[in-house]
Design an enzyme around this catalytic site. Sequence first.
Site: not given
Ligand code: IVH
Length: 698
Positions: A141, A143, A145, A252, A341, A435, A438, A453, A458
């Site tokens: 999935e 992640k 932010d 999720y 990450k 400027c 110059c 300028c 220049c």
């Molecule tokens: S699973 C143990 N799935 O990441 C499972 N978290 O450190 C924990 N996050 O702020 C969460 N996308 O909200 C999971 N597809 C995803 C996610 C996800 C973003 C965020 C979650 C939390 C952080 C977990």
Amino acid sequence: MQGSPCFPLSLAKGGGEKGGEGFGDRAMIDTGIKERVERLREEINRHIHLYYVLDQPEIGDALFDQLMVELKGLEGLYPELITPDSPTQRVGAAPAAQFAEIEHPVPLLSLANAFSDEELVAWHRRASNLLDGAAFDMVCELKMDGLAVALTYEQGVLVHGATRGDGFRGEDVTQNLRTIRSIPLSVPKEAPQRFEVRGEVYFPRSLFARLNEERVAEGQPPFANPRNSAAGSLRQLDPRATARRPLDIFVYGLGYAEGSGVPDNQWDTLEYLKALGFKVNPQNALCHSLEEVVDYYRRWRERREELDYDADGVVVKVNPFSFQRHLDVVGREPRWAVAYKFPATQAITRLLGIGINVGRTGSLNPYAIMEPVNIGGATVKTATLHNEDDIRRKDLRVGDWVVVERAGEVIPQVVAPVVSRRTGEERPFAMPDRCPVCRTAVVRPPGEVMTRCPNTACPAQLLELLKHFVSRGGMDIEGMGEKLCAALLNAGLVKDVADVYYLTKEDLLKLERMADKSATNIINAIEKSKSRPLARVIFALGILHVGSEMAELLASRYRSIEGLSHASEEELMEIPTVGPRIAQSIVAYFQDEGNLQSIQRLRGAGIRLEEEGAPRREGELPLAGKRFVVTGRLAGLSRSQAEARIKELGGSVGSSVGRSTHYLVTGEDPGSKLEQARKLDVTLLSEKEFLQMVGRSY
Ligand code: IVH
């Protein structure tokens, strides 16, 4: 589709005064009305789901608004029919004084991170070992932010929504979460009696810049990133303020569920949540091997810019819940999941100062000078700041801590200041009034974003112009990079772009660290560039506002520099994409004596200033259509100077006398060419006569 927030005006059903006498007997509400209200709710919820969750609307805003107006009208007349999950009740609650604390029945866990394939493999090996070597599928999935939230449903209705907080206790932001239309207020009857859904609330990236612009215009500090704006929006005490923000969610997982029919693995859970009406990320994938996981990761590492939300990695989860239970949690991190990450794209550092580069057209281009910071493996210490307005829009001050972004090959950008870290020592930026190179007083024409300028001589402009002139899109002279351009200017060998074509190998060898071979190569490259098409030459001249596409357009329209130089503003504006700004700039360019001289000298050097096959208009230049041959030693000028002068004035130069030759310029010891010229009745010119003709004494 925002749903009209206003109260309905009049209704099909007679009367209309809300709660008026005629409706005193509540028991009398006819079942038809109740049914209509229910039907409307169902219909509206269906459209909300289609639009906000599935992104597949069936109807337009107007029709949707009509349904909302009808429902609000009926609820206004019969308030007892209002239910908390009615779509009219998303933004109902009064502002809170503060958020109540909510204890999470099941804590929200964190995730362990992996930063390399090796770390991912190590995670996988550990899980496999703990599972005695059993094979397992994994769910990948993105992640997101954003902000983690937990949504509690009881008897099919959303009753609580909380932020993650410290994982054990969060804030009750139910009223604010209700305003997010992709969160269902009610779920189908088949759903468990009581369950908690987890997901990530985010602020769409496409709308982030606009939000910040509005904030600064209102005198509020901008948000550093979409994540902060999601947090800021969700933590508004007044739900109406949250409702105005375009927050969205992807869910999720399930925190817990009381009831049967719940899947026994992560992949099916995602499908199950989708079926209950939740918004699940369509990019999730079920992977059968670690290779597939790595493929998924690599694919999204490259493509994450395409997403409308920030994703900072891939969450990899062991699919079967029985395996998850077996793997268990250590501290606050489950062993059944890992966050692989992406390399960072943002970092925070100090803005030490704002420097100014003077561009080719004289624009004063501000750039950020920062304390060096590592972003995704590269050290960043400068970033573009575009222009004065952009600095003001972002409210950047020298001394600020700033968020810097470096994504892919893009030039680093300063996203926003970290306002909470301000000490009061920070200084706002002001464009210099002279400027920096110059010292000429700068100008910022009304309606333009750039300060300039105006001094075309220049030195900074000249360097940029020269770099542009020889660049790939321009005359494309191989081997002439920034360093060589600067060296040629410093040595005084080039004072004007046309000088490039009068450089000799000896000139080049005067430069430091210039090898014989390189000098030859450069001279050859210069020679080769003489035949670039007209559009490239027009572009290379660096006329303000004339980019490569515009240059193409002008070349095909005017077919020669000469033609273009005589065009009036009115005439230029007949070209569809040419507005007054461009037209003025072109006309001004050809009114400048220095520019005209430069063009003459380019012509003299043999640069093609006409489109191939362009009909020559006789009389354009004094020597147009005349062919010369120069022979013998001239006393006051070199042969090549004489030839250059002929070309400057529109004439052409041949190496042997033929029937097409008009003039033979004769110096001392003319040789056989003189004989030939006499035979063919070619006009002979002495050096003196020639100099009179070309009007310049050397
Ligand atoms: S699973 C143990 N799935 O990441 C499972 N978290 O450190 C924990 N996050 O702020 C969460 N996308 O909200 C999971 N597809 C995803 C996610 C996800 C973003 C965020 C979650 C939390 C952080 C977990």
